[in-house]
Design a protein around this motif. Sequence first.
Motif, PDB file in Angstrom:
ATOM      1  N   GLY A 185       0.792  -1.224   0.000  1.00 27.88           N
ATOM      2  CA  GLY A 185       0.000   0.000   0.000  1.00 27.88           C
ATOM      3  C   GLY A 185       0.822   1.271   0.000  1.00 27.88           C
ATOM      4  N   CYS A 186       2.076   1.200  -0.408  1.00 37.23           N
ATOM      5  CA  CYS A 186       2.957   2.378  -0.388  1.00 37.23           C
ATOM      6  C   CYS A 186       2.548   3.392  -1.455  1.00 37.23           C
ATOM      7  CB  CYS A 186       4.402   1.956  -0.606  1.00 37.23           C
ATOM      8  SG  CYS A 186       5.554   3.339  -0.758  1.00 37.23           S
ATOM      9  N   GLY A 187       2.177   4.605  -1.012  1.00 41.04           N
ATOM     10  CA  GLY A 187       1.817   5.646  -1.964  1.00 41.04           C
ATOM     11  C   GLY A 187       3.005   6.115  -2.781  1.00 41.04           C
ATOM     12  N   GLY A 188       4.182   6.164  -2.181  1.00 39.00           N
ATOM     13  CA  GLY A 188       5.375   6.606  -2.899  1.00 39.00           C
ATOM     14  C   GLY A 188       5.735   5.687  -4.045  1.00 39.00           C
ATOM     15  N   ALA A 189       5.616   4.378  -3.832  1.00 44.92           N
ATOM     16  CA  ALA A 189       5.917   3.428  -4.896  1.00 44.92           C
ATOM     17  C   ALA A 189       4.969   3.598  -6.076  1.00 44.92           C
ATOM     18  CB  ALA A 189       5.838   1.998  -4.354  1.00 44.92           C
ATOM     19  N   LEU A 190       3.700   3.890  -5.794  1.00 48.83           N
ATOM     20  CA  LEU A 190       2.732   4.132  -6.867  1.00 48.83           C
ATOM     21  C   LEU A 190       3.110   5.382  -7.645  1.00 48.83           C
ATOM     22  CD1 LEU A 190       0.113   3.352  -8.294  1.00 48.83           C
ATOM     23  CD2 LEU A 190      -1.141   4.645  -6.550  1.00 48.83           C
ATOM     24  N   VAL A 191       3.605   6.405  -6.958  1.00 51.80           N
ATOM     25  CA  VAL A 191       4.041   7.628  -7.635  1.00 51.80           C
ATOM     26  C   VAL A 191       5.137   7.312  -8.636  1.00 51.80           C
ATOM     27  CG1 VAL A 191       5.268   9.812  -7.320  1.00 51.80           C
ATOM     28  CG2 VAL A 191       3.384   9.221  -5.799  1.00 51.80           C
ATOM     29  N   VAL A 192       6.200   6.650  -8.192  1.00 54.18           N
ATOM     30  CA  VAL A 192       7.340   6.363  -9.062  1.00 54.18           C
ATOM     31  C   VAL A 192       6.912   5.495 -10.241  1.00 54.18           C
ATOM     32  CG1 VAL A 192       9.626   5.307  -9.189  1.00 54.18           C
ATOM     33  CG2 VAL A 192       8.968   6.612  -7.156  1.00 54.18           C
ATOM     34  N   ARG A 193       6.129   4.471  -9.952  1.00 52.85           N
ATOM     35  CA  ARG A 193       5.697   3.543 -11.014  1.00 52.85           C
ATOM     36  C   ARG A 193       4.917   4.273 -12.101  1.00 52.85           C
ATOM     37  NH1 ARG A 193       0.865  -0.503 -10.800  1.00 52.85           N
ATOM     38  NH2 ARG A 193       1.268  -1.786 -12.623  1.00 52.85           N
ATOM     39  N   GLN A 194       3.966   5.100 -11.713  1.00 55.17           N
ATOM     40  CA  GLN A 194       3.118   5.752 -12.703  1.00 55.17           C
ATOM     41  C   GLN A 194       3.857   6.856 -13.451  1.00 55.17           C
ATOM     42  OE1 GLN A 194       0.053   4.610 -13.542  1.00 55.17           O
ATOM     43  NE2 GLN A 194       0.536   2.979 -12.098  1.00 55.17           N
ATOM     44  N   VAL A 195       4.695   7.606 -12.764  1.00 56.51           N
ATOM     45  CA  VAL A 195       5.449   8.666 -13.444  1.00 56.51           C
ATOM     46  C   VAL A 195       6.332   8.072 -14.534  1.00 56.51           C
ATOM     47  CG1 VAL A 195       7.312  10.355 -13.166  1.00 56.51           C
ATOM     48  CG2 VAL A 195       5.412  10.316 -11.543  1.00 56.51           C
ATOM     49  N   LEU A 196       7.036   6.980 -14.221  1.00 60.48           N
ATOM     50  CA  LEU A 196       7.939   6.397 -15.211  1.00 60.48           C
ATOM     51  C   LEU A 196       7.173   5.783 -16.383  1.00 60.48           C
ATOM     52  CD1 LEU A 196      10.704   4.849 -12.934  1.00 60.48           C
ATOM     53  CD2 LEU A 196      10.754   6.978 -14.253  1.00 60.48           C
ATOM     54  N   LYS A 197       5.943   5.347 -16.144  1.00 58.26           N
ATOM     55  CA  LYS A 197       5.133   4.868 -17.268  1.00 58.26           C
ATOM     56  C   LYS A 197       4.819   6.010 -18.243  1.00 58.26           C
ATOM     57  CE  LYS A 197       2.664   0.838 -15.397  1.00 58.26           C
ATOM     58  NZ  LYS A 197       2.516   0.035 -16.616  1.00 58.26           N
ATOM     59  N   VAL A 198       4.594   7.206 -17.711  1.00 60.56           N
ATOM     60  CA  VAL A 198       4.327   8.359 -18.573  1.00 60.56           C
ATOM     61  C   VAL A 198       5.603   8.814 -19.281  1.00 60.56           C
ATOM     62  CG1 VAL A 198       3.575  10.774 -18.624  1.00 60.56           C
ATOM     63  CG2 VAL A 198       2.385   9.133 -17.159  1.00 60.56           C
ATOM     64  N   LEU A 199       6.718   8.828 -18.571  1.00 63.38           N
ATOM     65  CA  LEU A 199       7.959   9.364 -19.144  1.00 63.38           C
ATOM     66  C   LEU A 199       8.652   8.389 -20.082  1.00 63.38           C
ATOM     67  CD1 LEU A 199       9.498  11.164 -16.034  1.00 63.38           C
ATOM     68  CD2 LEU A 199       7.924  12.064 -17.774  1.00 63.38           C
ATOM     69  N   GLY A 200       8.460   7.085 -19.870  1.00 63.50           N
ATOM     70  CA  GLY A 200       8.997   6.105 -20.794  1.00 63.50           C
ATOM     71  C   GLY A 200      10.404   5.633 -20.476  1.00 63.50           C
ATOM     72  N   PRO A 201      10.948   4.745 -21.322  1.00 61.80           N
ATOM     73  CA  PRO A 201      12.206   4.045 -21.015  1.00 61.80           C
ATOM     74  C   PRO A 201      13.444   4.931 -21.045  1.00 61.80           C
ATOM     75  CG  PRO A 201      11.474   3.514 -23.242  1.00 61.80           C
ATOM     76  CD  PRO A 201      10.360   4.284 -22.599  1.00 61.80           C
ATOM     77  N   HIS A 202      13.365   6.094 -21.671  1.00 59.44           N
ATOM     78  CA  HIS A 202      14.560   6.928 -21.792  1.00 59.44           C
ATOM     79  C   HIS A 202      14.691   7.962 -20.686  1.00 59.44           C
ATOM     80  CE1 HIS A 202      15.339   5.029 -25.568  1.00 59.44           C
ATOM     81  NE2 HIS A 202      14.182   5.436 -26.074  1.00 59.44           N
ATOM     82  N   ALA A 203      13.778   7.947 -19.721  1.00 56.32           N
ATOM     83  CA  ALA A 203      13.913   8.844 -18.580  1.00 56.32           C
ATOM     84  C   ALA A 203      15.128   8.431 -17.745  1.00 56.32           C
ATOM     85  CB  ALA A 203      12.660   8.811 -17.723  1.00 56.32           C
ATOM     86  N   VAL A 204      15.762   9.416 -17.117  1.00 54.50           N
ATOM     87  CA  VAL A 204      16.856   9.164 -16.186  1.00 54.50           C
ATOM     88  C   VAL A 204      16.411   9.659 -14.819  1.00 54.50           C
ATOM     89  CG1 VAL A 204      19.258   9.642 -15.600  1.00 54.50           C
ATOM     90  CG2 VAL A 204      18.586   9.401 -17.995  1.00 54.50           C
ATOM     91  N   SER A 205      16.476   8.788 -13.820  1.00 53.58           N
ATOM     92  CA  SER A 205      15.943   9.100 -12.504  1.00 53.58           C
ATOM     93  C   SER A 205      17.064   9.309 -11.487  1.00 53.58           C
ATOM     94  CB  SER A 205      15.033   7.969 -12.000  1.00 53.58           C
ATOM     95  OG  SER A 205      13.997   7.704 -12.911  1.00 53.58           O
ATOM     96  N   ALA A 206      16.824  10.218 -10.546  1.00 53.31           N
ATOM     97  CA  ALA A 206      17.733  10.421  -9.424  1.00 53.31           C
ATOM     98  C   ALA A 206      16.899  10.495  -8.153  1.00 53.31           C
ATOM     99  CB  ALA A 206      18.549  11.694  -9.607  1.00 53.31           C
TER     100      ALA A 206
END
Length: 305
Positions: A22-43
Amino acid sequence: MTVNARNITDEEFFYGHKACPGCGGALVVRQVLKVLGPHAVSALPAGCMSAVGFNFPQLAFGNNAMITPFAATAAVLSGIRAGLAAQGTAPDDCTVVGFAGDGGTADIGLQALSGAIDRNDDVLYICYDNEAYMNTGIQKSGLTPFGASTTTTPAGAREHGCLTQKKSLFDIVAAHGIPYAATASVGYLSDFLKKVERARDVRGTRFIHVVAPCPVGWGFPSEDMVDVAKEVVDTGLWYLAEYEGPALSGVPGGAFRLNRNPKAFKPIEPYLRRQGRFRADDEADLAAIEAARDERWAYMRERWA
């Protein structure tokens, strides 16, 4: 194309992590990267998402990702963008995105964020707000709401939990004249995805402050996370809004808008009482929380609606 639940990709870029159920933070990261796609670089700085996403030898990120010093998220994002530019990578081809918690953003990382906005570096900063330093033991942060019990602001018969109001981070960021900023909640996922998509396509510094409830730190069953994330908006204790700086809006000082402006709010007491962190609050505490909400909404409706 507007991203929604029907057309969002099935490809996963954040999976196999060790986050709590039920982690809200994990849902944030998962959904954002789905929108940004495979070429996003995360820090990501020290915090829940770096702790659960970088467990040697298992990396939970399907794209490039790195851990930053706690205070330096925005500075590292600026460095990544500069490095990509030196390699000839255009901003449209790769989004540089940071994921930091409330403490790592509103407290420890605020100076680096302010500097990145001042330079207008072409990066996207996501603050996943679970309203305390959850990774290190549920200590109070600058975004912990009034009345909430934490390990450093305990609540009980003689104590009233956090005695300060939640810092207005959205206003602080907007005061810089940032090109684009928004607030969101994982309980209203369609609104959040639209804002991520909008931020992806804006050049310059962008910022999204998204409420991401923590079942462990807030004290509610993990299966209730999305309902709690909706209810914080429905009670008016959080709001959905956007800001466009002068360059985008054409308005001196920029333009605010409320994405939801309800005529009435749901009662706050059921929302607060379902969370362990508010159970010791008395009627005077609840009245203070409601009064602060009404004062904030009067301000927003007068200036933003």
